[in-house]
Design a protein around this motif. Structure first.
Motif, short mmCIF file in Angstrom:
data_model
loop_
_atom_site.label_atom_id
_atom_site.label_comp_id
_atom_site.label_asym_id
_atom_site.label_seq_id
_atom_site.Cartn_x
_atom_site.Cartn_y
_atom_site.Cartn_z
N GLU A 109 0.85 -1.18 0.00
CA GLU A 109 0.00 0.00 0.00
C GLU A 109 0.89 1.23 0.00
OE1 GLU A 109 -2.46 -0.46 3.47
OE2 GLU A 109 -0.76 -1.00 4.70
N GLN A 110 0.30 2.36 -0.33
CA GLN A 110 1.09 3.59 -0.40
C GLN A 110 0.67 4.55 0.71
OE1 GLN A 110 0.95 5.05 -4.43
NE2 GLN A 110 2.19 3.36 -5.17
N TRP A 111 1.68 5.25 1.22
CA TRP A 111 1.49 6.15 2.35
C TRP A 111 2.09 7.52 2.05
CZ3 TRP A 111 -1.24 4.54 6.53
CH2 TRP A 111 -1.41 3.16 6.70
N GLN A 112 1.55 8.53 2.74
CA GLN A 112 2.18 9.85 2.77
C GLN A 112 2.36 10.21 4.24
OE1 GLN A 112 0.36 13.89 1.78
NE2 GLN A 112 1.74 13.52 0.05
N TYR A 113 3.60 10.51 4.60
CA TYR A 113 3.94 10.87 5.98
C TYR A 113 4.41 12.30 5.99
CZ TYR A 113 6.13 10.37 10.61
OH TYR A 113 6.49 10.51 11.92
N THR A 114 3.75 13.14 6.78
CA THR A 114 4.09 14.55 6.91
C THR A 114 4.64 14.77 8.31
OG1 THR A 114 2.28 15.09 5.40
CG2 THR A 114 3.21 16.90 6.69
N PHE A 115 5.80 15.44 8.40
CA PHE A 115 6.48 15.56 9.69
C PHE A 115 7.44 16.75 9.67
CE2 PHE A 115 8.91 13.10 6.79
CZ PHE A 115 10.22 13.49 6.99
N ARG A 116 7.87 17.15 10.85
CA ARG A 116 8.91 18.18 10.96
C ARG A 116 10.25 17.46 10.89
NH1 ARG A 116 8.60 23.25 11.95
NH2 ARG A 116 6.52 23.13 12.82
N SER A 155 9.14 9.89 -3.04
CA SER A 155 9.56 11.29 -3.01
C SER A 155 9.64 11.80 -1.59
CB SER A 155 8.57 12.17 -3.81
OG SER A 155 7.30 12.18 -3.18
N VAL A 156 10.49 12.80 -1.41
CA VAL A 156 10.55 13.58 -0.18
C VAL A 156 10.56 15.03 -0.63
CG1 VAL A 156 11.85 14.13 1.91
CG2 VAL A 156 11.90 11.79 1.00
N THR A 157 9.55 15.79 -0.20
CA THR A 157 9.42 17.18 -0.64
C THR A 157 9.04 18.07 0.54
OG1 THR A 157 7.06 16.94 -1.20
CG2 THR A 157 8.66 16.51 -2.96
N THR A 158 9.25 19.37 0.33
CA THR A 158 8.74 20.36 1.27
C THR A 158 7.25 20.52 1.00
OG1 THR A 158 9.10 22.22 -0.22
CG2 THR A 158 10.95 21.60 1.24
N ILE A 191 8.75 21.37 7.47
CA ILE A 191 7.70 20.36 7.35
C ILE A 191 7.92 19.66 6.00
CG2 ILE A 191 5.23 19.91 7.25
CD1 ILE A 191 6.12 20.99 9.93
N LEU A 192 8.07 18.34 6.06
CA LEU A 192 8.33 17.54 4.86
C LEU A 192 7.23 16.52 4.64
CD1 LEU A 192 12.15 16.78 5.28
CD2 LEU A 192 11.07 18.71 4.09
N LYS A 193 7.10 16.11 3.37
CA LYS A 193 6.17 15.04 2.97
C LYS A 193 6.98 13.93 2.33
CE LYS A 193 3.88 17.59 0.15
NZ LYS A 193 2.96 18.10 -0.87
N VAL A 194 6.73 12.71 2.78
CA VAL A 194 7.35 11.53 2.17
C VAL A 194 6.24 10.68 1.59
CG1 VAL A 194 8.73 9.46 2.56
CG2 VAL A 194 9.19 11.51 3.89
#
Length: 161
Positions: free
Chosen positions: A57-64, A81-84, A110-113
């Protein structure tokens, strides 16, 4: 924040496998819909309890951002991907053995993976544990599962910090 962006295309166990485990002949279909629902519930229960992804499955993790982070819901198959938050690519190093991302910069941002996680082939002990949960739910008509049912697969548990 963790969000599932793509659900698994199939469950890690099939209706036929579960019916065989429950010793229900395949030509008896009275409870097929119920068993299908129990499979979905059991997958969610085991994933939440152990903190892992059973199927792809696919996930998006947002974190500092910190120096490094461990991605939740392992095992991680790949990082897309890893983006701002402004969708600017961020350089990172991925360490597969520990499902860890390391950063040289971007600390505090704050980043999104976006990543893919889950077992391509479910280990046999996890598969049996999952079917034990389904059997318990089926036989007892409850979603309240005794802890000892998953005792044999404790080594997969992800510690929550």
């Amino acid at each position: 924040m963790l969000a599932r962006t793509v659900l698994p295309s199939e469950n890690p166990v099939t209706l036929a496998e579960v019916k065989t485990y429950l010793k229900i002949p395949t030509n008896i279909t009275d409870d097929d819909e119920l068993i299908g629902d129990l499979i979905s519930s059991a997958v969610e229960y085991v994933e939440d309890d152990l903190g892992i992804s059973l199927a792809t499955e696919q996930w998006q993790y947002t974190f500092r951002a910190a120096k490094s982070i461990i991605l939740p819901r392992p095992p991680v198959q790949s990082v897309q991907s890893v983006t701002t938050m402004d969708n600017i690519d961020v350089p990172y190093t991925y360490i597969a053995e520990t499902d860890t991302l390391e950063f040289d910069s971007s600390l505090g941002e704050i980043l999104k993976v976006n990543y893919t996680a889950g077992y391509i082939t479910l280990p046999k002990d996890l598969k049996i544990a999952l079917m034990r949960v389904i059997a318990y739910m089926y036989e007892n008509r409850t979603v309240s599962i005794p802890a000892e049912i998953l005792g044999a697969v404790e080594r997969y548990r992800v510690l929550k910090i």
